[in-house]
Enzyme design. Structure first.
Site, PDB file in Angstrom:
ATOM      1  N   GLU A 759      15.868   2.504 -10.556  1.00 54.89           N
ATOM      2  CA  GLU A 759      14.614   3.249 -10.416  1.00 54.89           C
ATOM      3  C   GLU A 759      13.736   2.398  -9.518  1.00 54.89           C
ATOM      4  OE1 GLU A 759      11.155   4.230 -10.651  1.00 54.89           O
ATOM      5  OE2 GLU A 759      11.041   3.958 -12.833  1.00 54.89           O
ATOM      6  N   CYS A 793       5.011   2.844 -10.742  1.00 57.07           N
ATOM      7  CA  CYS A 793       5.786   3.487  -9.677  1.00 57.07           C
ATOM      8  C   CYS A 793       5.383   4.954  -9.550  1.00 57.07           C
ATOM      9  CB  CYS A 793       7.276   3.317  -9.897  1.00 57.07           C
ATOM     10  SG  CYS A 793       7.760   3.621 -11.569  1.00 57.07           S
TER      11      CYS A 793
END
Ligand SMILES: Cc1cc2nc3c(=O)[nH]c(=O)nc-3n(C[C@H](O)[C@H](O)[C@H](O)COP(=O)(O)OP(=O)(O)OC[C@H]3O[C@@H](n4cnc5c(N)ncnc54)[C@H](O)[C@@H]3O)c2cc1C
Length: 1003
Positions: A759, A793
């Protein structure tokens, strides 16, 4: 008090009042009037009602004829679903065609605006003064409320307070011209009440209102409220503090107590407080307030209301995992109203009552209670909302002589939001007015005692649902961990205390854990508090290649048994770990506040998410452990099942130091792998708390190994190790790509191709459409871009704004950004804290420089001198080719992009190489649908911020350069840690075939 007699009197009084009311319906329900007909149609057509209310909500933003026509098409299917009543006045124009739609739009707009005006006493001060003068001549007193948009900045909070001052100045010279109401001969209304009365919403007086920052919130509201009240005192007026959402209740009560008892105002008893009886806490709330008044010898006034935010409170409780704070049976609220009114009337020497209701039963019970308790007239009055229940207010005035109208005044734009609240209230199935005027309910039913209604209903009331179990398991169905409710003092105190306690433990040394043994490597790295870099959080032993080798060996050894441990047993360890984390929640948060610079709410959400991962993956593993039988051919059994991959390397980030670490490790472990966990170098002590939790849960040695260390020293060694089967990584795209590349190599001795779950980040955009609700968009974008310093993020780093709303949006965005407080996360008054370390600081500052060169800096905040702070930076004139629109910054830097039209906005949103999260603020059904289809990101959020995904509800993760692998917290995540196998058995022996029910056999 003889209760039977009282009840009889209430019923008699109710019948009398209904008789005075006559047959005339309030304008909202009067079908001779346009509004009444529209409401009648809405109540008969629920789909239309929903569309109509949504349309009213967006109407003030439809600034051009084209926008108006377009929205009518979208909301009412090309205008075909617009009932005649809504088009009244545009009949001849017909529907369809540009001209037709234009005319229709104008008519609808005019009709709805006049409907809103029905509830607003005036939109200018002279107009307001004129209108209230008219009502005073009819015998009504008033309380004025200034309508306002949601306050998203301190500038707007100042403006709101200023509006009150202007209004008071407008009233100042007039009051002497008004004859006092009543026959008392006194200059006061009814002999005791000030002529000027204001109602004020405290939440509008401080943009940073935050239940976690109790003191700060009370203090800042008081700063703006005090001058208003001072002016009221100067004018011999009175003021009531309105009550809003439950989460602000305690702040509001405290505000009232402080203002009421300030030396300057102590002797001026004209300050009231609205209190809601739909709250289950209402009896206690009222008793405490009465006790306080008595103890302090300060007479108070309470406006008793049922509560206007019922739906919101239920939804908020459900979404946050909190107990529902309001009664869920209307009769319980009605009962509470009577009970609480009695408590106040019993204490009329210290508390004056304002009975605010349009319900004949509720009002009559107050009238009769007051009579039974011999309460003097001047100790209670009646209040109703302007524009509602006109026949009722007239009848009430005739009966009691003391009725005050609650009169909103101000602009139409916020007036529309107010209109929706009133329409919702009026058209709700539970509304007394609807039941009276629409349902035509029998008088005896309407007047029935709430307790009797409840007893009648109790037979049909279903009891609480019992726990639903996960199929073939003893575990209850997954539910998310509740969010922290910082409005509760015990929650605030617990976290404050935990931070103090954790501070006593700072600077300790942390060893590695390999194969269940503590390992002291002799090399230590310091982890520091980013807000005070001199404060050492812990000294953490560093793993080298030798320790990684040992950890791989230990993990491999443990794997031999762990892989065959039953999935239910493995899941059991996770459930136990969840319980341990739950018991330590505040302490776990405190470590994050100090080591990662996470604000209270952010830290709590992180720990909550970690617990969710444990609970969710435990259940997911049980689900996946059930072998599936494939096909239907008789004579063979095809079994499909999963086995663990082997040893997993888990490389975790610092931004969700517990949640992501825990999620990746828990998934690997519960799937039957053994994990080597490398926490981030910036948050190794939080990483150690994960070890403590899992260790206490009793995981067998070697299943989980804690090996913090420098990536440069041992990172590649771990990734390249031939015995590693799966790598779970969350972090930067550079490191992620490097891991993916190295993992693809298959050196001598490697027995399997490594699986990488990575990720890697985002460059997330939020689109603000030309019809967006800026009251929602601005604060949510501030939160998405700058909460936890933009170091998520999922954070918003580009906001793409349609040209038509650009100026207004940017103006409010900047004002909101200027209003946030920056400082150490320990202090809940601070919305933003330090970034994680010096190198992050440096890198973000470089990007700020790039942003400055590429665009125009609109705002750069000040920051504290000590600590790793970078300024909030907002820059405009950015287009997709700019670096600041393409590269991930991981800090509080927001690029504002002005889009020509919606298609360009979507094109720009998709123009980055990332595809993680995205957001849209729009009230156009067509644009929402277009985004759903074309805005290609892993997690798209419509009309809310783009961060804060919740396990199971919003499985999280992206594609393109945002990562490879399935979404965390979703149904496919565990599959990445396992290999599927199929076993086929031929079950036919010498022509004999056992037939299973699934087999396709002959009928
Ligand atoms: C002068 C005045 C000032 C006001 N100020 C405020 C204020 O500061 N803050 C505020 O929150 N409200 C305020 N209100 C609104 C008030 O709270 C009520 O929403 C409104 O008056 C309707 O109540 P009622 O008694 O008139 O009508 P009713 O129809 O008898 O009651 C409706 C109310 O019942 C409750 N209810 C509805 N469904 C359920 C259910 N399923 N279970 C339990 N309870 C249910 C809700 O509170 C709903 O508003 C004010 C009202 C007036 C008249």
């Amino acid at each position: 008090m003889d209760r039977d007699k009282l009840e009889a009197r209430i019923l008699a009084r109710g019948r009398d009042l209904f008789a005075v009311l006559g047959d005339e319906a309030p304008s909202v329900f009067n079908k001779d009037w346009w509004t009444g007909r529209l409401m009648d149609w809405s109540m008969g057509h629920e789909d239309f009602k929903l569309q109509l209310f949504r349309f009213i909500d967006v109407l003030p933003c439809l600034t051009t004829e084209e926008m108006l026509a377009e929205h009518i098409r979208e909301y009412f299917s090309e205008g075909e679903n617009v009932p005649t009543v809504l088009r009244l006045g545009a009949k001849s124009a017909g529907i369809g065609g540009r001209l037709g739609m234009k005319l229709l739009g104008k008519t609808i707009c005019k009709n709805l605006e006049s409907m809103a005006r029905q509830f607003i006493v005036g939109n200018t001060i002279p107009g307001t003064v004129k209108n209230i003068g008219k009502f005073r001549r009819k015998g009504f007193a008033f309380t004025l409320d200034v309508l306002g948009e949601a306050t998203v900045s301190e500038q707007e909070a100042d403006a709101y307070a200023e509006n009150y001052m202007r209004l008071l100045e407008g009233l100042e010279g007039i009051q002497s011209d008004w004859p006092a109401l009543g026959e008392s001969g006194s200059p006061m209304d009814w002999g005791y009440a000030p002529k000027i009365d204001l109602s004020i919403k405290p939440s509008a007086l401080y943009s940073q209102l935050n239940p976690a920052d109790f003191e700060g919130s009370v203090g800042h509201i008081l700063d703006r409220l005090r001058p208003v009240y001072r002016k009221i005192v100067e004018l011999n007026g009175s003021m009531c503090i309105d009550i809003e959402m439950r989460k602000h209740k305690e702040i509001t009560f405290e505000l009232y107590r402080r203002l009421r008892s300030e030396a300057e105002f102590k002797d001026y008893p004209q300050l009231g407080l609205a209190m809601q009886v739909y709250l289950k806490s209402c009896d206690r709330d009222i008793e405490q307030m009465l006790d306080w008044a008595r103890q302090e010898s300060l007479p108070i006034s309470v406006r008793l209301v049922k509560g206007a935010y019922w739906d919101y409170e239920v939804v908020a409780a459900r979404q946050n995992g909190w107990p529902i704070p309001v009664y869920t049976h209307k009769a319980e609220t009605d009962g509470a109203f009577e009970r609480c009114a009695e408590k106040i009337l019993n204490n009329h020497d210290v508390c004056r009552l304002a009975c605010a209701s349009h319900n004949v039963r509720s009002v009559c019970s107050v009238l009769e209670l007051a009579r039974a308790l011999e309460v003097p007239d001047e100790r209670y009055e009646f209040q109703v909302l302007y524009g509602m229940a006109e026949p009722f207010r007239n009848a009430l005035l005739k009966t009691t002589g003391r009725v005050r109208l609650y009169c909103p005044q101000g602009e139409l734009l916020p007036g529309m939001a107010y209109l929706i609240r009133r329409l919702l209230e009026n058209t709700s199935n539970e509304s007394f007015l609807r039941q009276t005027y629409v349902e035509g309910r029998e008088l005896e039913q309407l007047l029935k005692a709430p307790q009797t209604v409840l007893e009648d209903e109790s037979a049909s009331i279903s009891t609480e649902r019992s726990d639903v179990l996960v199929p073939q398991s003893d575990l209850a169905k997954f539910v998310n961990e509740p969010f922290a409710d910082f409005s509760q003092p015990e929650v605030r105190d617990a976290l404050g205390t935990a931070i103090s306690e954790v501070k006593k433990k700072l600077g300790r040394t942390y060893l590695l854990s390999i194969g269940g043994e503590d390992v002291d490597t002799g090399t230590l790295a310091e982890s520091v508090n980013p807000a005070r870099p001199r404060e050492v959080i812990g000294r953490v032993c560093q793993a080298g290649t030798k320790e990684i080798e040992a950890a791989v060996t230990a993990a491999q050894e443990a794997f031999k048994t762990w892989r065959d441990t039953s999935p239910r047993e493995r899941a059991g360890y996770l459930v136990k770990a969840a319980e341990i984390a739950r018991n330590r929640v505040y302490e776990l948060c405190a470590w994050q506040v100090l080591e990662a610079g996470k604000q209270w709410n952010q830290a709590y959400s992180d720990v909550g998410e970690a617990i969710d991962f444990l609970e969710y993956y435990a259940r997911e593993m049980i689900r996946l452990s059930r072998a599936r039988y494939m096909g239907h051919a008789p004579g063979e059994v095809n079994e499909y099942f999963y086995q663990p991959k082997g040893v997993a390397a888990v490389i975790a980030p610092w931004n969700f130091p517990l949640a992501i670490s825990c999620g990746m490790c828990a998934a690997a472990i519960v799937a039957g792998n053994c994990a080597i966990y490398k926490p981030s170098n910036q948050t190794p002590v939080v990483g150690y708390t994960l070890l403590e939790v899992l260790r206490e849960a009793g995981l067998p040695p070697g299943v989980f190994n804690y090996t913090p260390g420098s990536g440069a020293v041992m990172g590649d060694y771990l990734i390249d190790h031939p015995q590693i089967s799966v790598i779970a990584f969350t972090g930067s795209v550079q490191v992620g790509l490097r891991i993916i590349e190295r993992a693809a190599r298959t050196p001598e001795g490697q027995r399997s191709v490594k699986k990488v779950v990575a990720e890697m980040g985002g460059k997330n955009a939020v689109i603000v459409d030309d019809d967006a609700d800026l009251d929602e968009a601005v604060p949510q974008i501030i939160d998405s871009a700058f909460a936890y310093q933009g170091q998520k993020c999922s954070a918003c780093s580009r906001v793409i704004v349609l040209e038509t709303v650009y100026e207004r949006f940017v103006e409010r965005l900047l004002a909101a950004a200027r209003s946030v407080r920056i400082g150490p996360a320990e202090d809940p008054a601070n919305f933003m804290g330090p970034v994680i370390d010096e190198s992050a600081c440096k890198s973000i500052m470089e990007y700020i420089d790039i942003a400055r060169k590429e665009g125009t800096t609109l705002y750069s905040s000040d920051v504290p001198a000590e600590g790793y702070y970078v300024p909030i930076t907002i820059v405009e004139s950015i287009t997709p080719e700019h670096r600041i629109a393409q590269e991930e910054v991981f800090g509080p830097v927001l690029a504002v992009m002005r889009a020509r039209d919606f298609d360009q906005a979507i094109e720009w949103a998709n123009s980055s190489r990332f595809a993680l999260t995205g957001g849209l603020f729009s009230r156009s059904p067509k644009h929402i649908e277009q985004c759903r289809r074309e805005f290609r990101v892993g997690n798209l959020y419509v009309n809310r911020g783009c961060t804060g995904a919740i396990v199971e509800r919003q499985p999280f993760g992206g594609f393109k350069m945002s990562g490879i692998g399935s979404k965390a917290g979703g149904p496919d995540y565990l599959l990445q840690f396992m290999d599927p196998r199929t076993v086929t058995e031929n079950t036919m022996r010498r022509g004999f075939v056992p037939i299973r029910s699934e087999d396709e056999w002959i009928e």
